[in-house]
Design a protein around this motif. Sequence first.
Motif, PDB file in Angstrom:
ATOM      1  N   GLU A  86       0.847  -1.187   0.000  1.00 46.98           N
ATOM      2  CA  GLU A  86       0.000   0.000   0.000  1.00 46.98           C
ATOM      3  C   GLU A  86       0.883   1.237   0.000  1.00 46.98           C
ATOM      4  OE1 GLU A  86      -3.784  -1.782   2.579  1.00 46.98           O
ATOM      5  OE2 GLU A  86      -2.404  -0.325   3.498  1.00 46.98           O
ATOM      6  N   VAL A 109      -3.776   4.283  -1.093  1.00 38.82           N
ATOM      7  CA  VAL A 109      -4.621   4.549   0.065  1.00 38.82           C
ATOM      8  C   VAL A 109      -4.731   6.065   0.182  1.00 38.82           C
ATOM      9  CG1 VAL A 109      -4.870   4.312   2.556  1.00 38.82           C
ATOM     10  CG2 VAL A 109      -3.929   2.413   1.206  1.00 38.82           C
ATOM     11  N   GLU A 126      -1.246   9.436   8.652  1.00 36.31           N
ATOM     12  CA  GLU A 126      -0.736   8.506   9.651  1.00 36.31           C
ATOM     13  C   GLU A 126      -1.797   7.484  10.060  1.00 36.31           C
ATOM     14  OE1 GLU A 126       2.029   8.470  13.615  1.00 36.31           O
ATOM     15  OE2 GLU A 126       0.785  10.243  13.275  1.00 36.31           O
ATOM     16  N   ARG A 127      -3.034   7.907  10.183  1.00 41.23           N
ATOM     17  CA  ARG A 127      -4.051   6.965  10.625  1.00 41.23           C
ATOM     18  C   ARG A 127      -4.377   5.921   9.558  1.00 41.23           C
ATOM     19  NH1 ARG A 127      -9.402   7.315   9.299  1.00 41.23           N
ATOM     20  NH2 ARG A 127     -10.094   9.068   8.007  1.00 41.23           N
ATOM     21  N   ARG A 128      -3.885   6.133   8.333  1.00 40.71           N
ATOM     22  CA  ARG A 128      -4.118   5.193   7.244  1.00 40.71           C
ATOM     23  C   ARG A 128      -2.942   4.242   7.027  1.00 40.71           C
ATOM     24  NH1 ARG A 128      -8.756   6.816   4.442  1.00 40.71           N
ATOM     25  NH2 ARG A 128      -9.531   8.861   5.120  1.00 40.71           N
ATOM     26  N   ILE A 129      -1.887   4.382   7.804  1.00 41.52           N
ATOM     27  CA  ILE A 129      -0.749   3.467   7.716  1.00 41.52           C
ATOM     28  C   ILE A 129      -1.123   2.130   8.349  1.00 41.52           C
ATOM     29  CG2 ILE A 129       1.625   3.061   8.478  1.00 41.52           C
ATOM     30  CD1 ILE A 129       2.065   6.079   8.370  1.00 41.52           C
ATOM     31  N   THR A 130      -0.844   1.050   7.635  1.00 41.90           N
ATOM     32  CA  THR A 130      -1.113  -0.310   8.119  1.00 41.90           C
ATOM     33  C   THR A 130       0.151  -1.142   7.994  1.00 41.90           C
ATOM     34  OG1 THR A 130      -1.735  -1.291   5.980  1.00 41.90           O
ATOM     35  CG2 THR A 130      -3.454  -0.058   7.179  1.00 41.90           C
ATOM     36  N   GLY A 131       0.029  -2.418   8.333  1.00 42.89           N
ATOM     37  CA  GLY A 131       1.162  -3.320   8.174  1.00 42.89           C
ATOM     38  C   GLY A 131       1.550  -3.548   6.726  1.00 42.89           C
ATOM     39  N   ARG A 132       0.679  -3.169   5.796  1.00 43.63           N
ATOM     40  CA  ARG A 132       0.979  -3.341   4.364  1.00 43.63           C
ATOM     41  C   ARG A 132       1.554  -2.077   3.737  1.00 43.63           C
ATOM     42  NH1 ARG A 132      -4.250  -5.187   1.403  1.00 43.63           N
ATOM     43  NH2 ARG A 132      -2.779  -5.160  -0.340  1.00 43.63           N
ATOM     44  N   THR A 133       1.582  -0.993   4.489  1.00 41.49           N
ATOM     45  CA  THR A 133       2.073   0.268   3.923  1.00 41.49           C
ATOM     46  C   THR A 133       3.560   0.168   3.604  1.00 41.49           C
ATOM     47  OG1 THR A 133       0.439   1.511   5.197  1.00 41.49           O
ATOM     48  CG2 THR A 133       2.289   2.752   4.272  1.00 41.49           C
ATOM     49  N   HIS A 158       7.436   4.946  11.371  1.00 44.34           N
ATOM     50  CA  HIS A 158       6.716   3.742  10.970  1.00 44.34           C
ATOM     51  C   HIS A 158       7.556   2.818  10.086  1.00 44.34           C
ATOM     52  CE1 HIS A 158       2.767   4.896  12.606  1.00 44.34           C
ATOM     53  NE2 HIS A 158       3.124   6.139  12.313  1.00 44.34           N
TER      54      HIS A 158
END
Length: 379
Positions: A86, A109, A126-133, A158
């Motif tokens: 992502e 995203v 920042e709130r849209r960062i995930t483990g797939r970012t 991150h």
Amino acid sequence: MTAPARTERIPFFPPDLFEADRTVLLDLLLELGLSPEQRFILGEHTRRFEGLLREALGAADVVACASGTSALDLALTAVDVGPGDEVVVPAFGCAPLASSVVQLGATPVFADIDPHTMVADPGDAERRITGRTKALMPAHMFSVMADMPRFAGLARRHGVRLVEDSAVAQGAVLDGTPAGLWGEAGVFSFVQVKSFGMPGEGGVVVTRDAALGERVRMLRNHGQDGSNRFLHHVIGRNSRFDEIQAAFQVHRFGGLPQRLERRAAIAAYYTERFAPLAERGIVPPPAGTDGRCYYVYTVLADRRRELAAHLQEQGVDCHAYYPLPLPQHPAFAVFAAPGDRWPHAERAARRALSLPVHHRLTDADVEYVADAVCAFAAH
């Protein structure tokens, strides 16, 4: 409305942009077209152009390529963005912000924007960062650079890559750091309408990382390095730079600071004139010069359609960029989560209107544009 109509229009982009350089361009066309070497791509002129930009920026490498969009593709590929990843991008901006990610099999995203500056909001990103970012890709918009110190901090915190879409921001500086050098890689675009535009397509990837620059250099030329033409180290692209355009840009490079200074002066005048109009629904970009670029000058207008019609009647060309946020386009809607919203991007898409700010405008032209906007606000 009090401003009188003009008999000659004020163009949004100057039709005579290259008129002063016509003879030089024709001479270069003949010189390179008839040269015994018949070298039309990635030759000595391209190397010289890359060197000029590298020295001016203090970059480790500058790699010229076929377009600004291609530069984004090369930069994302060089930082290993691929299927399953992502990339957080602004919800408001040009299509390549999302399409360059999709082309690599990754997922864009979409983050909302700051309601005034219209650049990506680091908090929402920042709130849209995930483990797939895999990466963050903020973009500078219109006349304002994104908040790169905060984005650089997010990337470090991150553990994700940072690619800077600085396509419109050549010559801009934020906190002493040039646009393009805040992330691992940045890009510039030289399409005609950009501040260092040329009569054709072209772009560059800029970086502080020499190894990353070398990877981009291979990617742009079918995965080959400079020492062995027929040895392919990686799967690359055909994204090579034109020698005639490179020679032309070298010729024009010395005048770029003066042209940018003229754009900045026009923008400062507009902002001073428009600052009192906020209460009447016309909001200029923030004043100042730090972190500013002057690709186009954009106000936020509550009655954009009526303002645009008024300006056209008064002989002033204007332009409404990006009338839809990216995730509302059919091409990208599939990547948006059901029910997700980007209220600031949606509002900017309804309100943003860009005015002429190119260096070919006379003082009288600039005053006339400002008068026309103020006359509309007064009524």
